[in-house]
Design an enzyme around this catalytic site. Structure first.
Site, PDB file in Angstrom:
ATOM      1  CG  ASN A   1      39.678  45.445  32.431  1.00 54.03           C
ATOM      2  OD1 ASN A   1      39.591  45.272  31.216  1.00 54.03           O
ATOM      3  ND2 ASN A   1      40.468  44.714  33.208  1.00 54.03           N
ATOM      4  CD1 TRP A   2      33.611  47.599  29.972  1.00 53.04           C
ATOM      5  CD2 TRP A   2      33.192  47.624  27.764  1.00 53.04           C
ATOM      6  NE1 TRP A   2      32.731  48.619  29.722  1.00 53.04           N
ATOM      7  CE2 TRP A   2      32.458  48.659  28.384  1.00 53.04           C
ATOM      8  CE3 TRP A   2      33.097  47.452  26.383  1.00 53.04           C
ATOM      9  CZ2 TRP A   2      31.624  49.512  27.660  1.00 53.04           C
ATOM     10  CZ3 TRP A   2      32.275  48.302  25.662  1.00 53.04           C
ATOM     11  CH2 TRP A   2      31.544  49.316  26.298  1.00 53.04           C
ATOM     12  CE  LYS A   3      38.686  41.798  34.189  1.00 49.38           C
ATOM     13  NZ  LYS A   3      38.813  40.914  35.337  1.00 49.38           N
TER      14      LYS A   3
ATOM     15  CG  HIS B   1      44.341  42.978  34.520  1.00 43.84           C
ATOM     16  ND1 HIS B   1      44.068  41.655  34.804  1.00 43.84           N
ATOM     17  CD2 HIS B   1      43.298  43.689  35.026  1.00 43.84           C
ATOM     18  CE1 HIS B   1      42.909  41.579  35.441  1.00 43.84           C
ATOM     19  NE2 HIS B   1      42.422  42.799  35.591  1.00 43.84           N
TER      20      HIS B   1
ATOM     21  CD  GLU C   1      41.573  38.938  34.216  1.00 39.85           C
ATOM     22  OE1 GLU C   1      41.318  39.601  33.201  1.00 39.85           O
ATOM     23  OE2 GLU C   1      40.805  38.884  35.195  1.00 39.85           O
TER      24      GLU C   1
ATOM     25  CD  GLU D   1      42.493  45.342  38.970  1.00 30.65           C
ATOM     26  OE1 GLU D   1      41.356  45.792  38.842  1.00 30.65           O
ATOM     27  OE2 GLU D   1      43.024  44.593  38.126  1.00 30.65           O
TER      28      GLU D   1
ATOM     29  N   GLY E   1      37.103  39.104  40.217  1.00 28.06           N
ATOM     30  CA  GLY E   1      36.074  38.224  39.645  1.00 28.06           C
ATOM     31  C   GLY E   1      35.597  37.149  40.598  1.00 28.06           C
TER      32      GLY E   1
ATOM     33  CB  SER F   1      34.827  41.449  43.929  1.00 29.13           C
ATOM     34  OG  SER F   1      35.183  40.250  43.277  1.00 29.13           O
TER      35      SER F   1
ATOM     36  N   GLY G   1      35.704  45.510  36.802  1.00 32.88           N
ATOM     37  CA  GLY G   1      35.551  44.480  35.777  1.00 32.88           C
ATOM     38  C   GLY G   1      34.090  44.116  35.599  1.00 32.88           C
TER      39      GLY G   1
END
Ligand code: PGA
Length: 260
Positions: free
Chosen positions: A10-12, A99, A101, A171, A177, A217, A238
């Protein structure tokens, strides 16, 4: 029980166009013809879907294109949004939904996510559905009910057959992160709980087939201890997916673990 192993990147909102091409190229070259059990999903930002998708096509037995979101409507007056048909037309196979976020920053509710899940599946793409609790929930030790409700509220209207095209990613928000990974025991406990919750609703046979990924992470150093757990079938990565060698090592670790 051998399930499909998946490691998804997941490159965000990271990487320029050229950096994105470079990163994909390095990953594809390093992994080509080397994987026995693992599928790789790369989820770049929307604007790079077509280009990265064309690169992945040459490795389509193991490399798949994912998107990080989609709109729930089929088409129409939704300025700035991207439909599932558009994604399908450029070769996207997976859509990450739920997700944390997006739940937090874009106020995506369980009800909205149920609509997005329906749209993706209706269009023949696959869903990577994310769930996971915040730190307060874990501290109150109510994470099992919390995650169960996330699944119930956005997925349990689906027929059993829909789960052939659905992957779950656990997650924990406190691990995303932050460098604070869940321990393998904490992650395994939740994955087993998720599988049991699926089994209670849809039966053990179906629950045993669903791939459940860990995210938060995860890196090349902790991947082995996480992926060795019986109910952890891979990862949603990520930060560590932004560095080619690190991501490649995570995928190789996943692929080489001996599982019953
Ligand atoms: P992280 O992100 O690996 O950087 O913690 C995982 C994710 O948000 O999918």
């Amino acid at each position: 029980m051998s399930r499909v192993r998946i490691v998804a990147a997941n490159w965000k909102m990271n990487k320029s166009f050229l950096e994105a091409i470079h990163l994909s190229n390095e990953v594809l070259l390093a992994l080509d013809n080397s994987l026995k059990h693992t599928k790789v999903v790369i989820a770049p930002p929307f604007v790079y879907q077509h280009t990265i998708g064309s690169m992945l096509k040459e490795h389509k037995t193991w490399a798949h294109l994912g998107a990080q979101n989609c709109h729930q409507a089929e088409k129409g007056a939704y300025t700035g949004e991207i439909s599932v048909d558009m994604l399908a037309s450029v070769g996207t196979e997976y859509v990450i939904l739920g997700h944390s976020e997006r739940r937090q920053q874009a106020n995506e509710t369980a009800e909205l996510l149920a609509k997005k899940v329906d749209r993706v599946l209706e269009k023949g793409l696959k869903v990577i559905f994310c769930c996971g609790e915040a730190l307060e929930v874990r501290q109150a030790n109510t994470q099992n009910d919390y995650v169960a409700n996330q699944l119930k509220d956005s997925l349990f209207h689906l027929p059993q057959s829909a789960f052939d095209n659905l992957v779950i990613a656990y997650e924990p928000i406190w691990a995303i992160g932050t460098g604070m990974t869940a321990t393998p025991e904490q992650a395994q406990e939740m994955h087993a709980h998720i599988r049991q919750f699926l089994a209670d609703k849809y039966g053990q046979e179906m629950a045993d087939k669903v791939s459940i990924l860990y995210g938060g992470s995860c890196n090349a150093t902790n991947a082995k201890s996480l992926f060795s757990q019986p109910d952890i079938d891979g990862g949603l990565i990520g930060g560590a997916a932004l560095v080619a060698q690190e991501f490649v090592n995570i995928v190789k670790t996943c692929d080489t673990i001996n599982k019953a």
